[in-house]
Design an enzyme around this catalytic site. Structure first.
Site, PDB file in Angstrom:
ATOM      1  N   ASP A   5      43.442  44.294  48.918  1.00  0.00           N
ATOM      2  CA  ASP A   5      42.274  44.629  48.215  1.00  0.00           C
ATOM      3  C   ASP A   5      40.993  44.797  49.374  1.00  0.00           C
ATOM      4  OD1 ASP A   5      42.819  44.261  45.714  1.00  0.00           O
ATOM      5  OD2 ASP A   5      41.829  42.206  45.741  1.00  0.00           O
ATOM      6  N   LYS A  28      38.672  47.661  45.121  1.00  0.00           N
ATOM      7  CA  LYS A  28      37.603  47.868  44.346  1.00  0.00           C
ATOM      8  C   LYS A  28      36.273  47.775  44.879  1.00  0.00           C
ATOM      9  CE  LYS A  28      40.352  46.235  40.359  1.00  0.00           C
ATOM     10  NZ  LYS A  28      41.093  45.467  41.244  1.00  0.00           N
ATOM     11  N   MET A 144      30.084  38.588  43.388  1.00  0.00           N
ATOM     12  CA  MET A 144      29.969  39.810  42.843  1.00  0.00           C
ATOM     13  C   MET A 144      28.877  40.090  41.904  1.00  0.00           C
ATOM     14  SD  MET A 144      34.130  40.277  41.764  1.00  0.00           S
ATOM     15  CE  MET A 144      34.210  38.707  41.001  1.00  0.00           C
TER      16      MET A 144
END
Length: 261
Positions: A5, A28, A144
């Protein structure tokens, strides 16, 4: 095979290339998911069934908003043996790096960890998140959540959460670029804009985020002097956690290995 990641220690791994352990970047970014989650699970299964040991490397803890559970299920459905290596969630480690305890006797008796996506849905934050925000004895930690901060603040204020509730936004936790923006709920959106806050960041909402609650704020990482006892046999960890949650999670025995909230 390492499937990494964005917030895991991929850079450290690339610095020491190993032909027998190629690295696949599936990281991402907000609004940019070049490798969908479904495809990541397929990659884990495909490489494991090809006889490779696969490391699914994340940052933080794989089971705290890291989608590690979904990946474990995909592997086990394909008959792949999986070992999960626990990590330290950024929801705990990043506030600590900024001198913020998510619980503190007499101030906060519990912590509510939530994804910023919780505020972005058609119905806004969940009742549980709104209840946590309204309870001054609970710390709310948002992972996030930079993009959805305006929606979260608006929903909290509409729910009656006091505008003076302390807020801390910690960017790039446990790195030399770590920075903390201290503000209040009613000023949080403007403060984030003025400071040009960028992800990865962990947002702490609650009395523990009040400036000076533990005295002086810790210095930046590159200004710290750390004394570590030498280890006889254990190697140092590759990296400290940052935002998204996850860690080195599944290790699939002839298959997957691994972790990121």
């Amino acid at each position: 095979m390492v499937i990494a990641d964005r917030l895991g220690p991929a850079a450290e791994i690339r610095a020491e290339p190993r032909p027998d352990a190629p690295l696949v970047d599936v990281g991402k970014r907000p609004g940019h998911h070049p490798v969908p989650q479904e495809r990541i699970s397929v990659l884990l299964v495909e490489h494991a069934l090809a006889g490779r040991t696969v490391v699914r490397l994340k940052g933080g803890d794989p089971f705290v908003l890291g989608r590690g559970g979904e990946e474990v299920l995909a592997c086990r459905a394909a008959g792949i043996e999986v070992e999960v290596v626990p990590g330290i969630s950024s929801s705990l480690a990043v506030p600590q790096a900024a001198g913020i305890p998510v619980t503190h006797r007499g101030t906060s008796a519990g912590v509510h960890v939530v994804s910023g996506h919780d505020a972005a849905g058609p119905h806004g934050p969940s009742p549980a998140t709104l209840a946590a925000l309204a309870d001054d004895s609970i710390t709310t930690v948002v992972l996030m959540g930079v993009r959805t901060l305006p929606a979260l603040v608006a929903a909290a204020r509409a729910h009656g959460v006091p505008g003076e509730r302390p807020v801390a936004i910690i960017e790039n936790g446990h790195t030399p670029r770590q920075r903390t923006t201290r503000t209040t709920l009613e000023r949080a959106v403007r403060a984030a804009e003025e400071a040009q806050v960028r992800d990865p960041a962990v947002i702490v909402i609650g009395e523990v985020a009040r400036p000076g609650s533990l005295g002086e704020e810790p210095p930046a990482l590159d200004a710290r002097v750390l004394t570590v006892a030498p280890s006889v046999s254990s190697p140092a960890p590759l990296a400290a956690p940052m935002e998204s949650a996850g860690s080195a999670a599944p290790t699939a025995r002839s298959p997957v290995a691994g972790p990121g909230a």
